[in-house]
Scaffold this active site. Structure first.
Site, PDB file in Angstrom:
ATOM      1  CB  SER A   1      -9.915 -13.066  23.108  1.00  0.00           C
ATOM      2  OG  SER A   1     -10.796 -12.417  22.209  1.00  0.00           O
TER       3      SER A   1
ATOM      4  CG  ASP B   1     -14.379  -5.564  25.065  1.00  0.00           C
ATOM      5  OD1 ASP B   1     -15.066  -5.989  24.121  1.00  0.00           O
ATOM      6  OD2 ASP B   1     -13.638  -6.304  25.746  1.00  0.00           O
TER       7      ASP B   1
ATOM      8  CG  HIS C   1     -13.810  -9.851  24.854  1.00  0.00           C
ATOM      9  ND1 HIS C   1     -13.257  -8.851  24.061  1.00  0.00           N
ATOM     10  CD2 HIS C   1     -13.207 -10.999  24.474  1.00  0.00           C
ATOM     11  CE1 HIS C   1     -12.362  -9.376  23.244  1.00  0.00           C
ATOM     12  NE2 HIS C   1     -12.310 -10.677  23.468  1.00  0.00           N
TER      13      HIS C   1
END
Length: 573
Positions: free
Chosen positions: A296, A540, A543
Protein backbone atom coordinates in the site's frame (compact mmCIF):
# COMPACT_ATOMS: atom_id res chain seq x y z
CA UNK A 1 -3.91 18.54 30.16
CA UNK A 2 -5.51 20.54 33.00
CA UNK A 3 -9.16 20.58 33.85
CA UNK A 4 -11.41 23.46 34.76
CA UNK A 5 -13.15 21.42 37.47
CA UNK A 6 -12.41 22.34 41.11
CA UNK A 7 -9.72 20.22 42.67
CA UNK A 8 -10.88 17.90 45.46
CA UNK A 9 -8.55 15.97 47.70
CA UNK A 10 -9.31 12.29 47.21
CA UNK A 11 -7.42 11.44 50.41
CA UNK A 12 -9.36 13.89 52.54
CA UNK A 13 -12.66 12.74 51.11
CA UNK A 14 -11.82 9.13 51.76
CA UNK A 15 -10.69 9.89 55.30
CA UNK A 16 -13.89 11.71 56.07
CA UNK A 17 -15.99 8.84 54.78
CA UNK A 18 -13.96 6.07 56.38
CA UNK A 19 -12.06 7.35 59.44
CA UNK A 20 -9.09 5.26 60.41
CA UNK A 21 -7.26 4.89 63.70
CA UNK A 22 -3.79 6.37 64.08
CA UNK A 23 -2.30 2.95 64.80
CA UNK A 24 -3.73 1.47 61.62
CA UNK A 25 -2.38 4.32 59.49
CA UNK A 26 1.07 4.02 61.12
CA UNK A 27 1.17 0.26 60.44
CA UNK A 28 0.17 0.77 56.81
CA UNK A 29 2.91 3.34 56.29
CA UNK A 30 5.53 1.05 57.79
CA UNK A 31 4.42 -1.79 55.55
CA UNK A 32 4.68 0.42 52.46
CA UNK A 33 8.18 1.53 53.46
CA UNK A 34 9.34 -2.08 53.79
CA UNK A 35 7.87 -2.92 50.36
CA UNK A 36 9.62 0.03 48.68
CA UNK A 37 12.93 -0.89 50.32
CA UNK A 38 12.75 -4.50 49.09
CA UNK A 39 11.68 -3.36 45.61
CA UNK A 40 14.63 -0.96 45.37
CA UNK A 41 17.05 -3.76 46.27
CA UNK A 42 15.55 -5.92 43.53
CA UNK A 43 15.85 -3.19 40.89
CA UNK A 44 19.45 -2.42 41.86
CA UNK A 45 20.44 -6.04 41.44
CA UNK A 46 18.46 -6.57 38.21
CA UNK A 47 17.33 -3.28 36.59
CA UNK A 48 14.04 -3.54 34.77
CA UNK A 49 15.21 -1.39 31.87
CA UNK A 50 18.16 -3.69 31.22
CA UNK A 51 15.92 -6.73 31.34
CA UNK A 52 13.47 -5.25 28.84
CA UNK A 53 16.21 -3.98 26.56
CA UNK A 54 17.96 -7.34 26.62
CA UNK A 55 14.77 -9.16 25.73
CA UNK A 56 13.76 -6.97 22.82
CA UNK A 57 16.98 -5.70 21.29
CA UNK A 58 19.68 -8.36 21.64
CA UNK A 59 20.52 -9.95 18.33
CA UNK A 60 21.69 -13.26 19.73
CA UNK A 61 18.21 -14.77 20.07
CA UNK A 62 15.58 -15.50 17.41
CA UNK A 63 13.29 -12.80 18.87
CA UNK A 64 15.31 -9.78 17.78
CA UNK A 65 12.85 -6.91 17.98
CA UNK A 66 9.11 -7.13 18.24
CA UNK A 67 7.71 -5.67 15.00
CA UNK A 68 4.68 -3.45 14.94
CA UNK A 69 1.43 -5.33 14.36
CA UNK A 70 -0.13 -3.92 11.22
CA UNK A 71 -3.69 -2.62 11.47
CA UNK A 72 -6.16 -4.55 9.35
CA UNK A 73 -7.48 -1.45 7.63
CA UNK A 74 -3.97 -0.41 6.63
CA UNK A 75 -3.08 -3.63 4.87
CA UNK A 76 -5.77 -5.92 3.52
CA UNK A 77 -8.19 -3.13 2.62
CA UNK A 78 -5.56 -1.42 0.53
CA UNK A 79 -4.97 -4.26 -1.89
CA UNK A 80 -8.09 -3.79 -3.97
CA UNK A 81 -6.90 -6.60 -6.21
CA UNK A 82 -7.51 -10.28 -6.57
CA UNK A 83 -4.83 -12.43 -5.07
CA UNK A 84 -4.54 -14.36 -8.31
CA UNK A 85 -3.90 -18.03 -8.68
CA UNK A 86 -1.19 -18.86 -6.17
CA UNK A 87 -1.15 -22.57 -6.86
CA UNK A 88 1.50 -22.56 -9.55
CA UNK A 89 4.98 -22.64 -8.10
CA UNK A 90 7.66 -20.84 -10.16
CA UNK A 91 11.00 -22.47 -10.58
CA UNK A 92 12.91 -19.65 -8.91
CA UNK A 93 16.70 -19.76 -8.90
CA UNK A 94 19.57 -21.24 -6.94
CA UNK A 95 19.44 -19.82 -3.45
CA UNK A 96 22.79 -19.47 -1.71
CA UNK A 97 22.14 -17.42 1.44
CA UNK A 98 23.24 -19.25 4.59
CA UNK A 99 20.46 -20.06 7.04
CA UNK A 100 22.55 -19.32 10.06
CA UNK A 101 19.73 -17.46 11.78
CA UNK A 102 20.22 -14.15 13.48
CA UNK A 103 23.60 -15.23 14.79
CA UNK A 104 24.96 -15.52 11.27
CA UNK A 105 27.24 -12.55 10.77
CA UNK A 106 27.54 -10.70 7.47
CA UNK A 107 30.79 -9.01 6.61
CA UNK A 108 30.81 -5.25 6.18
CA UNK A 109 32.09 -5.72 2.65
CA UNK A 110 28.91 -7.52 1.68
CA UNK A 111 26.70 -5.28 3.75
CA UNK A 112 27.76 -1.86 2.57
CA UNK A 113 29.87 -2.19 -0.56
CA UNK A 114 30.10 -4.13 -3.76
CA UNK A 115 33.00 -6.41 -4.66
CA UNK A 116 35.70 -4.85 -6.79
CA UNK A 117 34.65 -6.89 -9.79
CA UNK A 118 31.02 -5.77 -9.73
CA UNK A 119 29.59 -3.95 -12.72
CA UNK A 120 29.78 -0.18 -12.78
CA UNK A 121 26.11 0.30 -13.56
CA UNK A 122 24.97 -0.50 -10.02
CA UNK A 123 24.47 2.57 -7.85
CA UNK A 124 24.36 2.22 -4.06
CA UNK A 125 24.38 5.16 -1.65
CA UNK A 126 26.98 5.38 1.08
CA UNK A 127 25.32 3.95 4.15
CA UNK A 128 27.93 4.79 6.79
CA UNK A 129 25.99 6.70 9.45
CA UNK A 130 27.24 9.45 11.72
CA UNK A 131 25.72 10.10 15.14
CA UNK A 132 22.34 11.75 14.84
CA UNK A 133 23.12 14.24 17.56
CA UNK A 134 25.44 15.97 15.08
CA UNK A 135 22.64 16.46 12.57
CA UNK A 136 21.81 20.11 13.34
CA UNK A 137 23.18 22.69 10.93
CA UNK A 138 24.16 26.21 11.88
CA UNK A 139 20.73 27.66 11.15
CA UNK A 140 18.95 25.09 13.31
CA UNK A 141 17.54 23.04 10.46
CA UNK A 142 17.29 19.28 10.28
CA UNK A 143 20.50 18.08 8.66
CA UNK A 144 21.20 14.49 7.75
CA UNK A 145 24.96 13.90 8.11
CA UNK A 146 26.80 14.68 4.91
CA UNK A 147 30.38 13.51 5.24
CA UNK A 148 33.13 14.91 7.42
CA UNK A 149 32.73 17.83 9.79
CA UNK A 150 34.48 20.34 7.53
CA UNK A 151 32.26 19.46 4.58
CA UNK A 152 29.12 19.76 6.70
CA UNK A 153 30.16 23.21 7.92
CA UNK A 154 30.82 24.31 4.36
CA UNK A 155 27.43 23.02 3.24
CA UNK A 156 25.64 24.72 6.13
CA UNK A 157 27.26 28.11 5.52
CA UNK A 158 27.50 28.24 1.74
CA UNK A 159 24.61 26.16 0.40
CA UNK A 160 22.34 29.15 -0.12
CA UNK A 161 25.11 31.34 -1.51
CA UNK A 162 27.23 29.07 -3.71
CA UNK A 163 25.14 26.00 -4.44
CA UNK A 164 22.11 28.09 -5.33
CA UNK A 165 24.07 30.62 -7.38
CA UNK A 166 23.31 33.65 -5.18
CA UNK A 167 26.08 36.20 -5.47
CA UNK A 168 24.91 38.52 -2.70
CA UNK A 169 24.17 36.72 0.59
CA UNK A 170 22.08 39.64 1.79
CA UNK A 171 19.68 39.05 -1.07
CA UNK A 172 18.61 35.78 0.54
CA UNK A 173 16.74 37.56 3.33
CA UNK A 174 15.09 39.86 0.81
CA UNK A 175 13.87 36.90 -1.21
CA UNK A 176 12.55 35.23 1.95
CA UNK A 177 10.48 38.33 2.70
CA UNK A 178 9.21 38.47 -0.89
CA UNK A 179 8.38 34.78 -0.82
CA UNK A 180 6.46 35.09 2.44
CA UNK A 181 4.41 38.01 1.09
CA UNK A 182 3.72 36.15 -2.14
CA UNK A 183 2.63 33.11 -0.19
CA UNK A 184 0.22 35.17 1.89
CA UNK A 185 -1.20 36.86 -1.20
CA UNK A 186 -1.79 33.55 -2.98
CA UNK A 187 -3.36 31.87 0.08
CA UNK A 188 -0.42 29.50 0.44
CA UNK A 189 -0.25 28.48 4.11
CA UNK A 190 2.22 30.54 6.08
CA UNK A 191 5.34 28.84 7.33
CA UNK A 192 7.42 28.90 10.49
CA UNK A 193 9.50 31.75 11.77
CA UNK A 194 11.34 33.43 8.82
CA UNK A 195 14.61 32.86 10.68
CA UNK A 196 14.05 29.15 10.09
CA UNK A 197 13.35 29.57 6.36
CA UNK A 198 16.53 31.15 4.99
CA UNK A 199 17.76 28.01 3.27
CA UNK A 200 16.37 27.19 -0.15
CA UNK A 201 13.92 30.06 -0.48
CA UNK A 202 14.98 32.08 -3.48
CA UNK A 203 13.26 34.13 -6.13
CA UNK A 204 11.93 32.60 -9.34
CA UNK A 205 14.99 33.94 -11.15
CA UNK A 206 17.28 32.21 -8.70
CA UNK A 207 15.27 29.00 -9.04
CA UNK A 208 15.58 29.14 -12.82
CA UNK A 209 19.32 29.63 -12.48
CA UNK A 210 19.46 26.59 -10.19
CA UNK A 211 17.53 24.43 -12.63
CA UNK A 212 19.95 25.20 -15.43
CA UNK A 213 22.78 23.73 -13.37
CA UNK A 214 21.20 20.31 -12.93
CA UNK A 215 22.97 18.68 -15.84
CA UNK A 216 25.13 15.58 -15.94
CA UNK A 217 27.85 17.31 -13.92
CA UNK A 218 25.91 16.65 -10.67
CA UNK A 219 25.37 12.95 -11.31
CA UNK A 220 27.75 12.06 -8.49
CA UNK A 221 25.89 14.11 -5.87
CA UNK A 222 24.44 12.11 -2.97
CA UNK A 223 20.72 12.90 -3.06
CA UNK A 224 20.12 11.54 0.43
CA UNK A 225 22.34 13.85 2.52
CA UNK A 226 20.84 17.26 3.01
CA UNK A 227 18.27 19.47 4.69
CA UNK A 228 14.52 19.92 4.96
CA UNK A 229 13.53 23.53 4.27
CA UNK A 230 10.27 25.43 4.06
CA UNK A 231 9.19 26.45 0.56
CA UNK A 232 6.54 29.21 0.65
CA UNK A 233 5.34 28.28 -2.83
CA UNK A 234 3.58 25.27 -1.32
CA UNK A 235 2.73 21.98 -3.03
CA UNK A 236 2.17 21.51 -6.77
CA UNK A 237 -1.37 20.20 -6.28
CA UNK A 238 -4.11 20.15 -3.68
CA UNK A 239 -6.53 17.50 -2.50
CA UNK A 240 -9.20 19.22 -4.62
CA UNK A 241 -7.12 19.25 -7.83
CA UNK A 242 -6.36 15.51 -7.88
CA UNK A 243 -9.18 12.95 -8.00
CA UNK A 244 -7.09 9.82 -7.37
CA UNK A 245 -6.12 10.45 -3.73
CA UNK A 246 -7.28 7.58 -1.54
CA UNK A 247 -9.64 8.53 1.25
CA UNK A 248 -7.20 7.64 4.01
CA UNK A 249 -4.44 9.87 2.59
CA UNK A 250 -6.73 12.86 1.93
CA UNK A 251 -5.75 14.58 5.17
CA UNK A 252 -7.18 17.99 4.27
CA UNK A 253 -10.42 16.40 3.12
CA UNK A 254 -10.59 14.59 6.46
CA UNK A 255 -10.36 17.82 8.42
CA UNK A 256 -6.66 18.28 9.20
CA UNK A 257 -6.43 21.96 10.23
CA UNK A 258 -2.74 22.69 9.53
CA UNK A 259 -0.97 22.77 6.14
CA UNK A 260 2.63 23.64 6.95
CA UNK A 261 3.72 20.01 6.49
CA UNK A 262 2.81 20.24 2.78
CA UNK A 263 5.45 22.88 2.04
CA UNK A 264 8.70 21.38 3.33
CA UNK A 265 11.04 20.27 0.57
CA UNK A 266 14.31 18.35 0.50
CA UNK A 267 17.61 20.03 -0.44
CA UNK A 268 20.66 17.78 -0.98
CA UNK A 269 23.82 19.28 0.48
CA UNK A 270 25.90 19.37 -2.69
CA UNK A 271 23.37 19.85 -5.48
CA UNK A 272 19.83 20.95 -6.19
CA UNK A 273 16.77 18.70 -6.30
CA UNK A 274 14.38 20.61 -8.58
CA UNK A 275 10.67 20.83 -7.98
CA UNK A 276 8.83 18.14 -9.85
CA UNK A 277 8.45 19.03 -13.53
CA UNK A 278 5.56 17.00 -14.95
CA UNK A 279 6.29 17.92 -18.57
CA UNK A 280 9.93 16.97 -18.20
CA UNK A 281 8.97 13.65 -16.62
CA UNK A 282 6.59 12.77 -19.44
CA UNK A 283 9.18 13.72 -22.04
CA UNK A 284 11.89 11.60 -20.41
CA UNK A 285 9.43 8.71 -20.22
CA UNK A 286 8.16 9.12 -23.79
CA UNK A 287 7.00 5.73 -25.07
CA UNK A 288 8.01 4.10 -21.77
CA UNK A 289 6.33 2.44 -18.80
CA UNK A 290 7.00 3.03 -15.11
CA UNK A 291 5.63 0.45 -12.68
CA UNK A 292 5.14 0.63 -8.91
CA UNK A 293 5.27 -2.90 -7.52
CA UNK A 294 4.57 -3.68 -3.89
CA UNK A 295 2.30 -2.86 -0.98
CA UNK A 296 0.00 0.00 0.00
CA UNK A 297 2.96 2.36 0.40
CA UNK A 298 3.75 1.71 -3.27
CA UNK A 299 0.17 2.65 -4.08
CA UNK A 300 0.59 5.78 -1.95
CA UNK A 301 3.63 6.81 -4.04
CA UNK A 302 1.94 5.95 -7.33
CA UNK A 303 -1.04 8.16 -6.47
CA UNK A 304 1.37 10.98 -5.59
CA UNK A 305 3.00 10.70 -9.02
CA UNK A 306 -0.40 10.66 -10.75
CA UNK A 307 -1.42 13.80 -8.86
CA UNK A 308 1.76 15.58 -9.97
CA UNK A 309 1.22 14.56 -13.60
CA UNK A 310 -2.53 15.24 -13.49
CA UNK A 311 -1.80 18.97 -13.33
CA UNK A 312 -0.61 18.97 -16.96
CA UNK A 313 -2.55 16.04 -18.46
CA UNK A 314 -5.44 13.80 -17.47
CA UNK A 315 -4.57 10.16 -18.23
CA UNK A 316 -6.78 7.37 -19.51
CA UNK A 317 -7.28 4.60 -16.97
CA UNK A 318 -6.87 1.07 -18.25
CA UNK A 319 -6.06 -2.37 -16.90
CA UNK A 320 -7.88 -4.68 -14.51
CA UNK A 321 -7.77 -5.78 -10.88
CA UNK A 322 -4.36 -7.42 -11.30
CA UNK A 323 -2.65 -4.49 -12.96
CA UNK A 324 -3.71 -0.85 -12.99
CA UNK A 325 -2.58 1.30 -15.92
CA UNK A 326 -2.74 5.07 -16.50
CA UNK A 327 -1.91 6.14 -20.04
CA UNK A 328 -0.73 9.67 -20.96
CA UNK A 329 -1.52 10.09 -24.61
CA UNK A 330 0.74 13.09 -25.34
CA UNK A 331 3.93 11.07 -24.84
CA UNK A 332 2.59 7.49 -24.82
CA UNK A 333 3.75 7.19 -21.20
CA UNK A 334 2.19 4.54 -18.98
CA UNK A 335 2.14 4.45 -15.17
CA UNK A 336 1.42 1.00 -13.75
CA UNK A 337 0.65 -0.41 -10.32
CA UNK A 338 0.91 -4.12 -9.49
CA UNK A 339 -0.05 -5.28 -6.01
CA UNK A 340 2.42 -7.60 -4.26
CA UNK A 341 2.33 -7.71 -0.46
CA UNK A 342 5.68 -9.44 0.12
CA UNK A 343 7.18 -9.54 -3.42
CA UNK A 344 7.65 -13.31 -3.06
CA UNK A 345 5.48 -16.31 -3.93
CA UNK A 346 2.73 -17.11 -1.44
CA UNK A 347 0.38 -20.08 -1.05
CA UNK A 348 -2.42 -21.00 1.39
CA UNK A 349 -2.06 -24.80 1.14
CA UNK A 350 -0.90 -26.88 4.10
CA UNK A 351 2.85 -27.63 4.25
CA UNK A 352 4.28 -30.03 6.83
CA UNK A 353 3.02 -28.84 10.24
CA UNK A 354 1.66 -25.52 8.87
CA UNK A 355 -2.08 -25.94 8.28
CA UNK A 356 -4.15 -24.63 5.39
CA UNK A 357 -5.24 -21.04 5.66
CA UNK A 358 -2.04 -19.52 7.08
CA UNK A 359 -0.12 -17.66 4.36
CA UNK A 360 3.05 -19.52 3.33
CA UNK A 361 5.81 -17.27 1.98
CA UNK A 362 8.25 -19.06 -0.33
CA UNK A 363 11.19 -16.78 0.31
CA UNK A 364 13.29 -18.24 -2.52
CA UNK A 365 10.71 -17.66 -5.26
CA UNK A 366 9.51 -14.29 -6.62
CA UNK A 367 5.85 -13.36 -6.83
CA UNK A 368 4.62 -14.63 -10.20
CA UNK A 369 1.76 -12.08 -10.14
CA UNK A 370 4.17 -9.42 -11.40
CA UNK A 371 7.05 -11.50 -12.76
CA UNK A 372 5.02 -12.15 -15.90
CA UNK A 373 4.71 -8.41 -16.55
CA UNK A 374 7.96 -6.81 -15.37
CA UNK A 375 10.23 -7.56 -18.40
CA UNK A 376 8.06 -5.12 -20.40
CA UNK A 377 8.59 -2.28 -17.90
CA UNK A 378 11.25 0.36 -18.48
CA UNK A 379 11.38 1.61 -14.87
CA UNK A 380 10.33 -0.39 -11.80
CA UNK A 381 9.93 1.07 -8.28
CA UNK A 382 9.88 -1.63 -5.58
CA UNK A 383 8.22 -1.26 -2.17
CA UNK A 384 8.02 -3.86 0.59
CA UNK A 385 8.73 -4.60 4.24
CA UNK A 386 5.73 -3.68 6.36
CA UNK A 387 3.79 -6.87 5.62
CA UNK A 388 6.50 -8.89 7.35
CA UNK A 389 4.87 -7.82 10.61
CA UNK A 390 1.78 -9.83 9.62
CA UNK A 391 1.01 -13.48 10.38
CA UNK A 392 2.79 -15.79 7.94
CA UNK A 393 4.96 -18.92 7.60
CA UNK A 394 8.44 -18.81 6.05
CA UNK A 395 9.41 -21.54 3.59
CA UNK A 396 12.80 -22.15 1.94
CA UNK A 397 13.47 -25.10 -0.35
CA UNK A 398 10.01 -26.40 0.59
CA UNK A 399 11.01 -26.51 4.27
CA UNK A 400 9.39 -24.43 7.00
CA UNK A 401 12.16 -22.32 8.54
CA UNK A 402 10.24 -19.73 10.59
CA UNK A 403 7.07 -17.78 11.09
CA UNK A 404 5.67 -14.46 12.21
CA UNK A 405 2.88 -14.49 14.83
CA UNK A 406 2.76 -18.23 14.16
CA UNK A 407 4.94 -21.00 15.56
CA UNK A 408 2.79 -23.66 17.26
CA UNK A 409 5.48 -26.31 17.80
CA UNK A 410 7.73 -24.89 20.51
CA UNK A 411 9.91 -28.00 20.39
CA UNK A 412 11.12 -26.98 16.93
CA UNK A 413 13.71 -24.25 16.54
CA UNK A 414 12.94 -21.47 14.07
CA UNK A 415 15.90 -20.79 11.79
CA UNK A 416 14.93 -17.24 10.81
CA UNK A 417 12.65 -14.51 12.13
CA UNK A 418 10.61 -11.93 10.22
CA UNK A 419 13.52 -9.49 9.91
CA UNK A 420 15.82 -12.12 8.39
CA UNK A 421 12.95 -13.23 6.15
CA UNK A 422 12.60 -9.69 4.83
CA UNK A 423 16.27 -9.58 3.89
CA UNK A 424 16.00 -12.94 2.12
CA UNK A 425 12.94 -11.74 0.18
CA UNK A 426 14.79 -8.65 -1.04
CA UNK A 427 17.70 -10.78 -2.26
CA UNK A 428 15.24 -13.09 -4.02
CA UNK A 429 13.39 -10.40 -5.95
CA UNK A 430 16.51 -8.39 -6.86
CA UNK A 431 18.38 -11.50 -8.03
CA UNK A 432 15.34 -12.67 -10.02
CA UNK A 433 15.13 -9.37 -11.86
CA UNK A 434 18.90 -9.05 -12.26
CA UNK A 435 19.15 -12.49 -13.91
CA UNK A 436 16.05 -12.38 -16.12
CA UNK A 437 17.31 -12.59 -19.72
CA UNK A 438 14.60 -10.28 -21.10
CA UNK A 439 14.81 -7.45 -18.58
CA UNK A 440 16.93 -4.42 -19.51
CA UNK A 441 15.16 -1.72 -17.52
CA UNK A 442 15.96 0.43 -14.49
CA UNK A 443 14.94 -0.84 -11.04
CA UNK A 444 14.65 1.65 -8.16
CA UNK A 445 14.51 -0.01 -4.75
CA UNK A 446 12.90 2.47 -2.38
CA UNK A 447 14.17 1.67 1.11
CA UNK A 448 12.04 0.95 4.16
CA UNK A 449 9.53 3.71 4.85
CA UNK A 450 9.65 4.69 8.55
CA UNK A 451 6.49 4.87 10.62
CA UNK A 452 6.09 7.21 13.58
CA UNK A 453 3.78 5.69 16.16
CA UNK A 454 4.49 7.42 19.48
CA UNK A 455 3.07 6.49 22.86
CA UNK A 456 1.78 3.13 21.70
CA UNK A 457 1.03 0.99 18.66
CA UNK A 458 -1.63 1.63 16.05
CA UNK A 459 -4.28 -0.03 18.21
CA UNK A 460 -3.11 1.11 21.65
CA UNK A 461 -3.06 4.88 21.46
CA UNK A 462 -0.07 5.45 19.15
CA UNK A 463 -0.19 8.87 17.53
CA UNK A 464 1.69 11.24 15.21
CA UNK A 465 0.33 14.77 15.30
CA UNK A 466 3.34 16.95 14.43
CA UNK A 467 3.14 19.99 12.18
CA UNK A 468 6.75 20.28 10.99
CA UNK A 469 9.83 18.03 10.65
CA UNK A 470 11.50 16.80 13.80
CA UNK A 471 14.65 18.44 15.06
CA UNK A 472 17.63 16.12 15.60
CA UNK A 473 17.33 16.22 19.39
CA UNK A 474 13.70 15.13 19.06
CA UNK A 475 14.47 12.11 16.90
CA UNK A 476 14.06 8.82 18.76
CA UNK A 477 16.06 5.89 17.44
CA UNK A 478 13.78 3.14 16.10
CA UNK A 479 15.67 -0.15 16.34
CA UNK A 480 13.13 -2.06 14.29
CA UNK A 481 13.25 0.45 11.41
CA UNK A 482 17.05 0.53 11.50
CA UNK A 483 17.52 -3.25 11.33
CA UNK A 484 14.84 -3.65 8.63
CA UNK A 485 16.73 -1.04 6.60
CA UNK A 486 20.02 -2.85 7.22
CA UNK A 487 18.63 -6.23 6.13
CA UNK A 488 17.10 -4.62 3.05
CA UNK A 489 20.46 -3.18 2.03
CA UNK A 490 22.16 -6.52 2.63
CA UNK A 491 19.61 -8.35 0.49
CA UNK A 492 19.94 -5.72 -2.24
CA UNK A 493 23.72 -6.04 -2.37
CA UNK A 494 23.61 -9.82 -2.43
CA UNK A 495 20.98 -9.85 -5.15
CA UNK A 496 22.84 -7.57 -7.55
CA UNK A 497 25.99 -9.64 -7.18
CA UNK A 498 24.18 -12.26 -9.25
CA UNK A 499 23.38 -9.82 -12.06
CA UNK A 500 23.79 -11.28 -15.53
CA UNK A 501 21.60 -9.08 -17.76
CA UNK A 502 21.81 -5.47 -18.98
CA UNK A 503 19.47 -4.02 -16.38
CA UNK A 504 20.41 -1.33 -13.89
CA UNK A 505 19.65 -1.06 -10.16
CA UNK A 506 19.55 2.04 -7.93
CA UNK A 507 18.77 2.19 -4.22
CA UNK A 508 16.63 5.20 -3.27
CA UNK A 509 17.64 5.46 0.37
CA UNK A 510 14.86 7.49 2.00
CA UNK A 511 14.76 5.79 5.41
CA UNK A 512 16.84 8.19 7.49
CA UNK A 513 15.74 11.25 5.51
CA UNK A 514 12.08 10.53 6.27
CA UNK A 515 12.66 9.57 9.89
CA UNK A 516 12.29 13.31 10.57
CA UNK A 517 8.89 13.60 8.86
CA UNK A 518 6.51 12.42 11.58
CA UNK A 519 4.41 15.44 10.63
CA UNK A 520 3.52 13.99 7.22
CA UNK A 521 1.28 11.07 8.23
CA UNK A 522 -2.54 11.14 8.31
CA UNK A 523 -2.58 10.40 12.04
CA UNK A 524 -6.16 10.87 13.26
CA UNK A 525 -7.18 12.38 9.91
CA UNK A 526 -7.25 9.10 7.99
CA UNK A 527 -11.07 9.08 7.99
CA UNK A 528 -13.94 10.98 9.55
CA UNK A 529 -16.34 9.51 12.05
CA UNK A 530 -20.09 9.77 11.42
CA UNK A 531 -20.21 12.99 13.45
CA UNK A 532 -17.59 14.58 11.16
CA UNK A 533 -14.70 14.44 13.65
CA UNK A 534 -11.31 12.74 13.10
CA UNK A 535 -10.91 9.20 14.39
CA UNK A 536 -8.42 9.56 17.22
CA UNK A 537 -8.72 5.98 18.52
CA UNK A 538 -6.66 4.35 15.73
CA UNK A 539 -4.28 6.62 13.85
CA UNK A 540 -2.35 6.01 10.63
CA UNK A 541 1.30 6.86 11.22
CA UNK A 542 2.58 4.67 8.37
CA UNK A 543 1.18 6.08 5.12
CA UNK A 544 1.63 9.69 3.98
CA UNK A 545 -0.70 12.63 3.49
CA UNK A 546 -1.25 13.90 -0.04
CA UNK A 547 -0.01 16.41 -0.85
CA UNK A 548 2.87 15.97 1.56
CA UNK A 549 6.36 14.54 2.08
CA UNK A 550 5.75 11.56 -0.23
CA UNK A 551 5.81 13.93 -3.22
CA UNK A 552 9.55 14.22 -2.54
CA UNK A 553 9.91 10.53 -3.38
CA UNK A 554 8.78 11.28 -6.93
CA UNK A 555 11.12 14.25 -7.19
CA UNK A 556 13.89 11.78 -6.36
CA UNK A 557 12.53 9.26 -8.89
CA UNK A 558 12.51 11.96 -11.58
CA UNK A 559 16.09 12.93 -10.76
CA UNK A 560 17.23 9.28 -10.89
CA UNK A 561 15.50 8.82 -14.25
CA UNK A 562 16.95 12.08 -15.56
CA UNK A 563 20.47 11.00 -14.65
CA UNK A 564 19.91 7.64 -16.31
CA UNK A 565 18.37 8.78 -19.59
CA UNK A 566 20.13 12.11 -20.07
CA UNK A 567 23.40 10.42 -19.17
CA UNK A 568 22.82 7.83 -21.89
CA UNK A 569 22.05 10.52 -24.43
CA UNK A 570 25.18 12.52 -23.60
CA UNK A 571 27.40 9.42 -23.73
CA UNK A 572 26.00 8.34 -27.09
CA UNK A 573 26.35 11.77 -28.70
Amino acid sequence: MTSGLPKVSVTMAASAAFPQSLAYITASGAGLAVFLFLASLLLVSNPLSCTVQGYFYKLDTPKVILPPVMPQDQTDSYSNVDSGDNKSQPSGFNFTTSLSGVNGSISEGVRYSLPSGSESNVEVPNSNKEPRENSMNKDGHVQVPAGNKEMKQKNDRLADVKDLGIKNPASVNEEVTKGAKAAEASSVPSGPDPKLKSRGETSDAASQEVNTTTGSDDSGCDLFKGTWFYDPRGPLYTNSSCPVISLMQNCQGNGRPDREYESYRWKPSQCELPRFDAKKFLELMRGKTLAFIGDSVARNQMESLLCLLWQVEVPNKRGNKRIHRYYFRSTSTTIVRVWSSWLVHQTPEAIDFAPEGVTKLHLDSPDENFMEFFPTFDVVVLSSGHWFAKRSVYVLNNEIVGGQLWWPDKSREAKINNIEAFGVSVETIVASMATHPNFTGLTILRTYSPDHYEGGAWNSGGSCTGTRPLEPEQLVKNDYTDIMHEKQMTGFHRGIQKKSNKSKFVMMDITEVFSYRYDGHPGPFRTLSPDGKPRTRMQDCLHWCMPGPIDTWNELVLEIIRREYEGKRSSSS
